[in-house]
Design a protein around this motif. Structure first.
Motif, PDB file in Angstrom:
ATOM      1  N   SER A 287       0.894  -1.330  -0.021  1.00  0.00           N
ATOM      2  CA  SER A 287      -0.119  -0.381   0.023  1.00  0.00           C
ATOM      3  C   SER A 287       0.797   1.226   0.037  1.00  0.00           C
ATOM      4  O   SER A 287       1.659   1.867   0.719  1.00  0.00           O
ATOM      5  CB  SER A 287      -1.163   0.187   1.143  1.00  0.00           C
ATOM      6  OG  SER A 287      -1.878   0.992   1.694  1.00  0.00           O
ATOM      7  N   PRO A 288       0.624   1.885  -1.151  1.00  0.00           N
ATOM      8  CA  PRO A 288      -0.083   1.598  -2.203  1.00  0.00           C
ATOM      9  C   PRO A 288       0.552   0.965  -3.090  1.00  0.00           C
ATOM     10  O   PRO A 288       1.626   1.320  -3.424  1.00  0.00           O
ATOM     11  CB  PRO A 288      -0.204   3.409  -2.576  1.00  0.00           C
ATOM     12  CG  PRO A 288       0.886   3.972  -1.609  1.00  0.00           C
ATOM     13  CD  PRO A 288       1.167   3.520  -1.112  1.00  0.00           C
ATOM     14  N   ALA A 291      -1.652   1.992  -9.135  1.00  0.00           N
ATOM     15  CA  ALA A 291      -3.511   2.511  -9.097  1.00  0.00           C
ATOM     16  C   ALA A 291      -3.928   2.110 -10.746  1.00  0.00           C
ATOM     17  O   ALA A 291      -2.836   2.277 -11.732  1.00  0.00           O
ATOM     18  CB  ALA A 291      -4.063   3.252  -8.410  1.00  0.00           C
ATOM     19  N   GLU A 339      -9.621   9.881 -12.525  1.00  0.00           N
ATOM     20  CA  GLU A 339     -10.286   9.406 -11.151  1.00  0.00           C
ATOM     21  C   GLU A 339      -9.343  10.605 -10.753  1.00  0.00           C
ATOM     22  O   GLU A 339      -7.651  10.290 -11.008  1.00  0.00           O
ATOM     23  CB  GLU A 339      -9.695   8.061 -10.580  1.00  0.00           C
ATOM     24  CG  GLU A 339      -9.350   8.066  -9.537  1.00  0.00           C
ATOM     25  CD  GLU A 339      -8.783   6.590  -8.487  1.00  0.00           C
ATOM     26  OE1 GLU A 339      -8.649   5.811  -9.560  1.00  0.00           O
ATOM     27  OE2 GLU A 339      -9.052   6.638  -7.465  1.00  0.00           O
ATOM     28  N   PHE A 341      -8.104  12.616  -6.803  1.00  0.00           N
ATOM     29  CA  PHE A 341      -8.005  11.844  -5.771  1.00  0.00           C
ATOM     30  C   PHE A 341      -7.969  13.256  -4.243  1.00  0.00           C
ATOM     31  O   PHE A 341      -6.969  14.549  -5.055  1.00  0.00           O
ATOM     32  CB  PHE A 341      -6.342  11.348  -5.006  1.00  0.00           C
ATOM     33  CG  PHE A 341      -5.769  10.442  -5.885  1.00  0.00           C
ATOM     34  CD1 PHE A 341      -6.507   9.446  -6.319  1.00  0.00           C
ATOM     35  CD2 PHE A 341      -4.913  10.282  -7.058  1.00  0.00           C
ATOM     36  CE1 PHE A 341      -6.494   8.370  -7.022  1.00  0.00           C
ATOM     37  CE2 PHE A 341      -5.253   9.713  -8.064  1.00  0.00           C
ATOM     38  CZ  PHE A 341      -5.479   8.326  -8.053  1.00  0.00           C
ATOM     39  N   ARG A 345      -3.236   8.150   0.066  1.00  0.00           N
ATOM     40  CA  ARG A 345      -1.596   7.694  -0.244  1.00  0.00           C
ATOM     41  C   ARG A 345      -2.328   7.066  -1.988  1.00  0.00           C
ATOM     42  O   ARG A 345      -2.870   6.058  -1.903  1.00  0.00           O
ATOM     43  CB  ARG A 345      -0.878   7.056   0.881  1.00  0.00           C
ATOM     44  CG  ARG A 345      -0.355   7.511   1.534  1.00  0.00           C
ATOM     45  CD  ARG A 345       0.555   6.971   2.891  1.00  0.00           C
ATOM     46  NE  ARG A 345      -0.027   5.740   2.369  1.00  0.00           N
ATOM     47  CZ  ARG A 345       1.389   4.878   2.959  1.00  0.00           C
ATOM     48  NH1 ARG A 345       2.172   4.597   2.929  1.00  0.00           N
ATOM     49  NH2 ARG A 345       0.818   3.278   3.184  1.00  0.00           N
ATOM     50  N   HIS A 346      -1.284   7.421  -2.723  1.00  0.00           N
ATOM     51  CA  HIS A 346      -2.252   6.522  -4.063  1.00  0.00           C
ATOM     52  C   HIS A 346      -0.462   6.821  -5.204  1.00  0.00           C
ATOM     53  O   HIS A 346       0.413   7.329  -4.844  1.00  0.00           O
ATOM     54  CB  HIS A 346      -2.458   8.028  -4.994  1.00  0.00           C
ATOM     55  CG  HIS A 346      -3.868   8.406  -4.041  1.00  0.00           C
ATOM     56  ND1 HIS A 346      -4.764   7.242  -4.073  1.00  0.00           N
ATOM     57  CD2 HIS A 346      -3.732   9.014  -3.407  1.00  0.00           C
ATOM     58  CE1 HIS A 346      -6.064   7.451  -3.172  1.00  0.00           C
ATOM     59  NE2 HIS A 346      -5.704   8.951  -2.768  1.00  0.00           N
ATOM     60  N   TYR A 347      -0.496   5.718  -5.809  1.00  0.00           N
ATOM     61  CA  TYR A 347       1.229   5.807  -6.484  1.00  0.00           C
ATOM     62  C   TYR A 347       0.345   4.702  -7.838  1.00  0.00           C
ATOM     63  O   TYR A 347      -0.221   3.774  -7.958  1.00  0.00           O
ATOM     64  CB  TYR A 347       2.238   4.590  -5.998  1.00  0.00           C
ATOM     65  CG  TYR A 347       3.122   4.923  -6.429  1.00  0.00           C
ATOM     66  CD1 TYR A 347       4.135   5.222  -6.893  1.00  0.00           C
ATOM     67  CD2 TYR A 347       3.131   2.838  -7.144  1.00  0.00           C
ATOM     68  CE1 TYR A 347       5.168   5.052  -7.894  1.00  0.00           C
ATOM     69  CE2 TYR A 347       4.372   3.056  -8.295  1.00  0.00           C
ATOM     70  CZ  TYR A 347       5.626   3.868  -8.082  1.00  0.00           C
ATOM     71  OH  TYR A 347       6.410   3.554  -8.656  1.00  0.00           O
ATOM     72  N   TRP A 348       0.945   5.224  -8.863  1.00  0.00           N
ATOM     73  CA  TRP A 348       1.459   5.428 -10.188  1.00  0.00           C
ATOM     74  C   TRP A 348       1.803   5.545 -11.205  1.00  0.00           C
ATOM     75  O   TRP A 348       3.014   6.086 -10.897  1.00  0.00           O
ATOM     76  CB  TRP A 348      -0.141   5.625 -10.793  1.00  0.00           C
ATOM     77  CG  TRP A 348      -0.404   6.992 -11.107  1.00  0.00           C
ATOM     78  CD1 TRP A 348       0.175   7.991 -12.425  1.00  0.00           C
ATOM     79  CD2 TRP A 348      -0.519   8.383 -10.425  1.00  0.00           C
ATOM     80  NE1 TRP A 348       0.032   9.429 -12.299  1.00  0.00           N
ATOM     81  CE2 TRP A 348       0.348   9.546 -10.556  1.00  0.00           C
ATOM     82  CE3 TRP A 348      -0.925   8.668  -8.889  1.00  0.00           C
ATOM     83  CZ2 TRP A 348      -0.532  10.770 -10.483  1.00  0.00           C
ATOM     84  CZ3 TRP A 348      -1.014   9.096  -8.388  1.00  0.00           C
ATOM     85  CH2 TRP A 348      -0.436  10.650  -9.424  1.00  0.00           C
ATOM     86  N   TYR A 415       3.972   9.585  -7.065  1.00  0.00           N
ATOM     87  CA  TYR A 415       3.499   9.491  -5.608  1.00  0.00           C
ATOM     88  C   TYR A 415       2.713  10.155  -5.001  1.00  0.00           C
ATOM     89  O   TYR A 415       3.604  11.411  -4.566  1.00  0.00           O
ATOM     90  CB  TYR A 415       4.679   8.483  -5.016  1.00  0.00           C
ATOM     91  CG  TYR A 415       4.169   8.624  -2.780  1.00  0.00           C
ATOM     92  CD1 TYR A 415       3.545   6.962  -2.766  1.00  0.00           C
ATOM     93  CD2 TYR A 415       4.680   8.762  -1.866  1.00  0.00           C
ATOM     94  CE1 TYR A 415       2.711   6.559  -1.556  1.00  0.00           C
ATOM     95  CE2 TYR A 415       4.395   9.202  -0.431  1.00  0.00           C
ATOM     96  CZ  TYR A 415       3.271   7.775  -0.314  1.00  0.00           C
ATOM     97  OH  TYR A 415       2.989   7.871   0.927  1.00  0.00           O
ATOM     98  N   ASP A 417       1.044  11.791  -1.318  1.00  0.00           N
ATOM     99  CA  ASP A 417       0.698  12.158  -0.050  1.00  0.00           C
ATOM    100  C   ASP A 417      -0.255  12.982   0.667  1.00  0.00           C
ATOM    101  O   ASP A 417       0.509  14.052   0.144  1.00  0.00           O
ATOM    102  CB  ASP A 417       1.746  11.611   0.951  1.00  0.00           C
ATOM    103  CG  ASP A 417       1.262  11.236   2.386  1.00  0.00           C
ATOM    104  OD1 ASP A 417       0.410  11.767   2.734  1.00  0.00           O
ATOM    105  OD2 ASP A 417       1.703  10.440   2.944  1.00  0.00           O
ATOM    106  N   TYR A 418      -1.407  13.136   0.343  1.00  0.00           N
ATOM    107  CA  TYR A 418      -2.050  14.203  -0.189  1.00  0.00           C
ATOM    108  C   TYR A 418      -2.410  14.832   1.358  1.00  0.00           C
ATOM    109  O   TYR A 418      -2.154  16.774   1.478  1.00  0.00           O
ATOM    110  CB  TYR A 418      -4.013  14.122  -0.402  1.00  0.00           C
ATOM    111  CG  TYR A 418      -4.240  14.926  -0.670  1.00  0.00           C
ATOM    112  CD1 TYR A 418      -4.821  15.579  -1.774  1.00  0.00           C
ATOM    113  CD2 TYR A 418      -5.191  15.547   0.575  1.00  0.00           C
ATOM    114  CE1 TYR A 418      -5.566  16.754  -2.293  1.00  0.00           C
ATOM    115  CE2 TYR A 418      -5.882  16.530   0.153  1.00  0.00           C
ATOM    116  CZ  TYR A 418      -5.843  17.284  -1.001  1.00  0.00           C
ATOM    117  OH  TYR A 418      -7.239  18.330  -2.071  1.00  0.00           O
TER     118      TYR A 418
END
Length: 470
Positions: A287-288, A291, A339, A341, A345-348, A415, A417-418
């Motif tokens: 995680s993450p 995506a 999409e 955000f 936390r998100h990664y693509w 990456y 991390d809002y």
């Protein structure tokens, strides 16, 4: 000895101690005023009054050593008269008349005769006191201000050191926590596989032991039966042999059943690609994880073409008229992901291998999509770009760029991390860090891609959102 020293420090022209001593190329020393007076206004070749050596040019070099020695002798010799206030010209050691506000030195009558300070501002000795005190006051004010700046900087540095140490401790805890999850997962995987190996091995050994006992029992029974048959063969009682033959052969046929082969341990389950199998299962705890994003066709500039699954984009060779849409980029040839955000936390990853130039990053939901604006954080864009084979990040409000990688990556990792206001970019091939933006995010952010134009417009130049399949 003092007289000898006084003689050595005297000019051979005026027979007085040197005033403003100068040295000729031949090595002899004279008062500057004396040698200039001897040479007068002659334009011809001049010569040394002492040795007669001629010189094509009038070159006078101040002898600083003699200046110092004369000053020292004057200081030690009580016969030297000074002004009532103890002041004297540092060059000629005479009573000063004025003060030069430019050179900040006392001026005597000899100085005035030479005319060197003619263009300078000269003030009286009394004025000089106030003038110099003012200069010193200004210097103190400047230094006090500078001292205040340094103390402020010192305080800032102390705070920065403390803040950095706290950040390092926090990052260390984060690294340990992230890898602890992986360690725990691998330990569980190892424990489960080890326990399964133990159970299967125990069952197999138990089965083999039972089979071994049965085979031993069968072997013992057959040995006894063989002895019984041999006894029958060796008997002289023919009637017994003929009578028992049928029963003996029937009993012999009972031993014709096949010997059961014991099962084998499943080696492939415990001696295969264990690391790869664990890595594939590890995706469930990462995680993450990357995506699987798609692109929003309503935001795509008319010069772009999207694939049917909305994971790839490339530039058109010709402009296509599309319906007006306030979500669409009309000046910037870009497209957003479907999409966005606003937390977490998100990664693509974005595949950029085939493109000669690209811009990848994030954009605020409310960015201006119709005007020509620099892609800067101030305008709601946080991006990195490939230009001339190098990766750059955009800095400042002017759109100026700074190189962060000399190699061309095949895939870019992003990456977010809002909550912490962190947006980081990586070379997804080896996960080497490219750049990190730190900001305060207050609205929804969308992944942003911009394939830059290529004069050749090669069909293979496609920008693709990476989807991980395991």
């Amino acid at each position: 000895m003092a007289d000898k020293l006084h003689q050595d420090l005297s000019c051979t022209i005026c027979a007085q101690m040197f005033t403003q001593p100068v040295t000729l190329d031949c090595g002899h020393n004279f008062c500057k005023a004396c040698i200039v007076g001897v040479w007068g206004e002659l334009e011809a070749v001049v010569s040394c009054p002492q040795c007669g050596r001629e010189f094509p040019r009038r070159e006078l070099v101040t002898n600083q050593l003699l200046v110092t020695m004369v000053a020292s002798l004057q200081h030690l010799n009580p016969g030297v008269e000074t002004g009532g206030n103890g002041l004297r010209c540092p060059v000629h050691l005479e009573d000063p008349q004025l003060f030069c506000s430019k050179d900040l030195r006392l001026i005597c009558s000899s100085c005035l005769a030479l005319g060197e300070e003619r263009s300078h501002r000269l003030i009286t000795i009394e004025e000089a006191y106030e003038f110099c005190k003012g200069k010193l006051e200004n210097s103190v004010l400047f230094l006090e201000k500078k001292l205040e700046e340094y103390r402020g900087a010192q305080s800032d540095q102390e705070f920065k050191i403390s803040e950095t140490l706290e950040l390092v401790e926090s990052l260390q805890e984060n690294v340990e926590a992230e890898f602890a999850k992986l360690h725990q997962f691998l330990q569980r995987q190892e424990g489960a596989l080890t326990e399964k190996l133990r159970r299967e091995s125990e069952n197999l050994v138990h089965s083999l032991e039972g089979s071994f006992k049965l085979i031993s029992k069968k072997s013992s029974s057959i040995e006894k039966f063989i002895a019984e048959i041999r006894s029958l063969i060796d008997t002289e009682d023919r009637s017994r042999l003929l009578t028992d033959i049928k029963c003996v052969l029937q009993r012999s046929d009972l031993h014709n059943e096949p010997i059961l082969q014991p099962p084998d341990l499943c080696v492939g389950e415990f001696n295969g690609p264990l690391q790869y199998a664990a890595w594939k299962q590890m995706l469930s705890i990462i995680s993450p994880a990357p995506a699987p994003l798609t692109l929003d066709s309503e935001t795509a500039n008319p010069c772009l073409i999207l694939s049917k699954d909305h994971t790839m984009v490339k530039r058109r060779t010709k402009f296509k008229q599309l319906p007006e849409n306030p979500k669409r980029f009309t000046f910037c040839v870009a497209v957003l992901a479907a999409e966005g955000f606003a937390s977490g936390r998100h990664y693509w990853e974005v595949e950029v291998e085939t493109l000669a130039g690209w811009i990848v990053g994030m954009a605020k939901e409310t960015v201006n999509r119709s005007d020509d604006l620099p892609l800067t954080p101030a305008n709601g864009f946080w991006t990195v770009r490939l230009w001339n084979g190098k990766v750059h990040w955009t800095q400042g409000n002017s759109g100026a760029s700074c190189c962060c990688a000399d190699a061309k990556p095949e895939r870019i990792g992003v990456y977010l991390d809002y909550e912490k206001g962190q947006l980081s970019f990586y070379n997804a091939g080896d996960m080497s860090h490219l750049h990190t933006f730190s900001d305060r995010f207050v609205e929804k952010l969308y992944p942003f891609v911009f394939p830059l134009p290529n004069l050749e417009m090669v069909e293979a130049e496609v920008l693709k959102l990476f989807h991980l399949y395991l």
